[in-house]
Design a protein around this motif. Sequence first.
Motif, PDB file in Angstrom:
ATOM      1  N   LEU A  76       1.008  -1.180   0.393  1.00 28.00           N
ATOM      2  CA  LEU A  76      -0.028  -0.130   0.142  1.00 28.00           C
ATOM      3  C   LEU A  76       0.791   1.269   0.015  1.00 28.00           C
ATOM      4  O   LEU A  76       0.281   2.254  -0.476  1.00 28.00           O
ATOM      5  N   GLU A  77       2.182   1.289   0.315  1.00 25.24           N
ATOM      6  CA  GLU A  77       2.868   2.583   0.633  1.00 25.24           C
ATOM      7  C   GLU A  77       3.343   2.782  -0.827  1.00 25.24           C
ATOM      8  O   GLU A  77       3.688   4.010  -1.190  1.00 25.24           O
ATOM      9  N   LYS A  78       2.903   1.947  -1.872  1.00 23.05           N
ATOM     10  CA  LYS A  78       3.424   2.414  -3.234  1.00 23.05           C
ATOM     11  C   LYS A  78       2.451   3.012  -3.955  1.00 23.05           C
ATOM     12  O   LYS A  78       2.478   3.646  -5.072  1.00 23.05           O
ATOM     13  N   VAL A  79       1.263   3.083  -3.392  1.00 26.48           N
ATOM     14  CA  VAL A  79      -0.183   3.447  -4.248  1.00 26.48           C
ATOM     15  C   VAL A  79      -0.225   4.914  -4.378  1.00 26.48           C
ATOM     16  O   VAL A  79      -0.641   5.301  -5.630  1.00 26.48           O
ATOM     17  N   GLN A  80      -0.068   5.516  -3.386  1.00 24.20           N
ATOM     18  CA  GLN A  80      -0.086   7.375  -3.535  1.00 24.20           C
ATOM     19  C   GLN A  80       1.025   7.690  -4.788  1.00 24.20           C
ATOM     20  O   GLN A  80       0.625   8.428  -5.699  1.00 24.20           O
ATOM     21  N   ASP A  81       2.218   7.242  -4.809  1.00 19.26           N
ATOM     22  CA  ASP A  81       3.367   7.479  -5.698  1.00 19.26           C
ATOM     23  C   ASP A  81       2.826   6.839  -7.042  1.00 19.26           C
ATOM     24  O   ASP A  81       3.028   7.696  -8.288  1.00 19.26           O
ATOM     25  N   PHE A  82       2.272   5.804  -7.127  1.00 16.24           N
ATOM     26  CA  PHE A  82       1.443   5.221  -8.566  1.00 16.24           C
ATOM     27  C   PHE A  82       0.543   6.196  -8.929  1.00 16.24           C
ATOM     28  O   PHE A  82       0.418   6.687 -10.281  1.00 16.24           O
ATOM     29  N   PHE A  83      -0.416   6.790  -7.981  1.00 16.85           N
ATOM     30  CA  PHE A  83      -1.421   7.437  -8.489  1.00 16.85           C
ATOM     31  C   PHE A  83      -0.771   8.917  -9.076  1.00 16.85           C
ATOM     32  O   PHE A  83      -1.281   9.379 -10.031  1.00 16.85           O
ATOM     33  N   TRP A  87      -1.691  10.488 -12.692  1.00 12.43           N
ATOM     34  CA  TRP A  87      -2.238  11.919 -12.955  1.00 12.43           C
ATOM     35  C   TRP A  87      -1.170  12.793 -13.898  1.00 12.43           C
ATOM     36  O   TRP A  87      -1.875  13.603 -14.676  1.00 12.43           O
ATOM     37  N   GLN A  88       0.140  12.554 -13.637  1.00  8.44           N
ATOM     38  CA  GLN A  88       0.832  13.433 -14.459  1.00  8.44           C
ATOM     39  C   GLN A  88       0.860  13.022 -16.274  1.00  8.44           C
ATOM     40  O   GLN A  88       1.113  13.914 -16.772  1.00  8.44           O
ATOM     41  N   ILE A  89       0.417  11.798 -16.124  1.00  8.23           N
ATOM     42  CA  ILE A  89       0.696  11.555 -17.968  1.00  8.23           C
ATOM     43  C   ILE A  89       0.091  12.375 -18.915  1.00  8.23           C
ATOM     44  O   ILE A  89       0.350  12.954 -20.030  1.00  8.23           O
ATOM     45  N   TYR A  90      -1.491  12.713 -18.332  1.00  7.98           N
ATOM     46  CA  TYR A  90      -2.122  13.850 -19.080  1.00  7.98           C
ATOM     47  C   TYR A  90      -2.395  14.884 -18.579  1.00  7.98           C
ATOM     48  O   TYR A  90      -3.412  15.513 -18.773  1.00  7.98           O
ATOM     49  N   ASP A  91      -1.637  15.226 -17.484  1.00  9.82           N
ATOM     50  CA  ASP A  91      -1.627  16.402 -16.747  1.00  9.82           C
ATOM     51  C   ASP A  91      -3.331  16.557 -16.004  1.00  9.82           C
ATOM     52  O   ASP A  91      -4.042  17.483 -16.312  1.00  9.82           O
ATOM     53  N   GLY A  92      -3.792  15.370 -15.660  1.00  2.97           N
ATOM     54  CA  GLY A  92      -4.909  15.300 -14.918  1.00  2.97           C
ATOM     55  C   GLY A  92      -5.496  13.986 -15.424  1.00  2.97           C
ATOM     56  O   GLY A  92      -5.353  13.234 -16.286  1.00  2.97           O
ATOM     57  N   LEU A  93      -6.728  13.717 -14.747  1.00  2.00           N
ATOM     58  CA  LEU A  93      -7.492  12.672 -14.944  1.00  2.00           C
ATOM     59  C   LEU A  93      -8.848  12.918 -14.741  1.00  2.00           C
ATOM     60  O   LEU A  93      -9.267  13.659 -13.771  1.00  2.00           O
ATOM     61  N   ASP A  94      -9.889  12.498 -15.795  1.00  2.00           N
ATOM     62  CA  ASP A  94     -11.402  12.589 -15.483  1.00  2.00           C
ATOM     63  C   ASP A  94     -12.020  11.507 -14.832  1.00  2.00           C
ATOM     64  O   ASP A  94     -13.361  11.851 -14.254  1.00  2.00           O
ATOM     65  N   GLY A  95     -11.321  10.490 -14.896  1.00  2.00           N
ATOM     66  CA  GLY A  95     -12.120   9.180 -14.513  1.00  2.00           C
ATOM     67  C   GLY A  95     -11.162   8.248 -13.855  1.00  2.00           C
ATOM     68  O   GLY A  95     -10.079   7.841 -14.305  1.00  2.00           O
ATOM     69  N   LEU A  96     -11.388   7.295 -12.853  1.00  5.08           N
ATOM     70  CA  LEU A  96     -10.790   6.675 -12.141  1.00  5.08           C
ATOM     71  C   LEU A  96     -11.580   5.202 -12.021  1.00  5.08           C
ATOM     72  O   LEU A  96     -12.907   5.223 -11.457  1.00  5.08           O
ATOM     73  N   PHE A 135      -7.529  10.887  -6.085  1.00  2.00           N
ATOM     74  CA  PHE A 135      -8.272  11.458  -7.348  1.00  2.00           C
ATOM     75  C   PHE A 135      -9.074  12.668  -6.867  1.00  2.00           C
ATOM     76  O   PHE A 135      -9.129  13.704  -7.542  1.00  2.00           O
ATOM     77  N   ALA A 136     -10.140  12.306  -5.877  1.00  2.00           N
ATOM     78  CA  ALA A 136     -11.224  13.295  -5.521  1.00  2.00           C
ATOM     79  C   ALA A 136     -10.297  14.298  -5.022  1.00  2.00           C
ATOM     80  O   ALA A 136     -10.847  15.748  -5.146  1.00  2.00           O
ATOM     81  N   SER A 137      -9.299  14.286  -4.213  1.00  2.00           N
ATOM     82  CA  SER A 137      -8.522  15.486  -3.799  1.00  2.00           C
ATOM     83  C   SER A 137      -8.056  16.405  -4.875  1.00  2.00           C
ATOM     84  O   SER A 137      -7.988  17.679  -4.491  1.00  2.00           O
ATOM     85  N   ASN A 138      -7.392  15.918  -5.674  1.00  2.00           N
ATOM     86  CA  ASN A 138      -6.904  16.541  -6.781  1.00  2.00           C
ATOM     87  C   ASN A 138      -8.147  17.242  -7.701  1.00  2.00           C
ATOM     88  O   ASN A 138      -7.832  18.226  -7.994  1.00  2.00           O
ATOM     89  N   CYS A 139      -9.190  16.669  -7.738  1.00  2.00           N
ATOM     90  CA  CYS A 139     -10.280  17.067  -8.549  1.00  2.00           C
ATOM     91  C   CYS A 139     -10.660  18.455  -7.672  1.00  2.00           C
ATOM     92  O   CYS A 139     -10.849  19.551  -8.363  1.00  2.00           O
ATOM     93  N   LYS A 140     -10.858  18.211  -6.404  1.00  2.00           N
ATOM     94  CA  LYS A 140     -11.452  19.452  -5.546  1.00  2.00           C
ATOM     95  C   LYS A 140     -10.425  20.485  -5.769  1.00  2.00           C
ATOM     96  O   LYS A 140     -10.843  21.484  -5.893  1.00  2.00           O
ATOM     97  N   LYS A 141      -8.828  20.190  -5.564  1.00  2.00           N
ATOM     98  CA  LYS A 141      -8.105  21.434  -5.573  1.00  2.00           C
ATOM     99  C   LYS A 141      -8.185  22.168  -6.666  1.00  2.00           C
ATOM    100  O   LYS A 141      -7.993  23.475  -6.680  1.00  2.00           O
ATOM    101  N   ILE A 142      -8.231  21.434  -8.069  1.00  2.00           N
ATOM    102  CA  ILE A 142      -8.498  22.429  -9.353  1.00  2.00           C
ATOM    103  C   ILE A 142      -9.752  22.530  -9.743  1.00  2.00           C
ATOM    104  O   ILE A 142      -9.911  23.093 -10.971  1.00  2.00           O
TER     105      ILE A 142
END
Length: 267
Positions: A76-83, A87-96, A135-142
């Motif tokens: 589980l320690e790897k999951v946040q870095d993975f996300f 997220w960075q690949i297309y400078d954001g994500l619309d769906g998970l 995902f939700a935290s990034n969506c909320k931030k932007i």
Amino acid sequence: MNKNTHPNFPDLKNKRILITGASSGIGKGMARVLANAGCLLVLHYNSNNDGIKQTLESVLKLGIEAEVLKCDFSNLEKVQDFFTNAWQIYDGLDGLVNNAGVITKSLSLEDFIATQFNKTLAVNLQAPYLLSVAFASNCKKIGQKGVVVNNSSVHGQASCEWFAAYAASKAGLDAMTKVHAVEWGKFGVRVNALSPGVVPVERTFDILHKPEMIEKWLGAISVGKYGTVEDMGMATAYLLSDATKWMTGSILTIDGGLISRGNYPYR
Ligand SMILES: NC(=O)c1ccc[n+]([C@@H]2O[C@H](COP(=O)([O-])OP(=O)(O)OC[C@H]3O[C@@H](n4cnc5c(N)ncnc54)[C@H](OP(=O)(O)O)[C@@H]3O)[C@@H](O)[C@H]2O)c1
């Protein structure tokens, strides 16, 4: 950019979607349907190098953009870095799409120190929790809308022996779906779950097509057919699309009528 659009889901064109567990089975089917709808895909896998290569080739042939990322969600320690990388690949994500899962079959009395139980909860519930929150935290931030689709199972609603870990993980995913929907609706993040019945995949195809299994399962499934990975892909596209823009916190059972009968057959 790409040429594809789906007549039923035109708004999915160029939507950036992360699908976990895309190296086989249902995840592969989801990837093909979403590629046909013109999505840009981040395809996750864990260990199946050949499988993810096949998925990637099949969606690139459809003329879309797609990238592959690897992560073992039991760590589980790897999951946040993975996300963050996803997220960075297309400078954001619309769906998970939280699809990756381990289908654990073990008797509780043979899992005394909960080895299977803990691994199942990590991959099927805790990793989707961490990914959803990031995902939700990034969506909320932007200030961006977003959609989460959790791939649960009818085992979250009705199960049988051998599946304490798996059923607990899926019932937990159903509950989490509803709570996240309540928490995140106000800033435009919808959260729904699919609750599939029996869908033959590479892992189960041979066994599910043995005569005795066909008799047992197709006798119990009201429409008399197994589901397909494309059925699951279409349901995923539906939940990601604006067709369901007023739908959140729902568990969409998609099982050919299996559990409506109320007699889930023993394995
Ligand atoms: N098929 C059905 O009848 C059915 C019914 C109800 C629900 N479901 C659900 O549908 C989802 C997909 O299942 P499937 O039937 O398509 O099975 P599958 O073909 O075995 O696919 C499972 C996927 O999960 C990934 N995965 C497994 N362990 C992982 C780990 N430790 N870390 C990260 N990813 C991991 C696998 O990656 P690698 O292979 O690359 O390791 C693979 O991509 C699961 O959540 C399952 O519970 C399936």
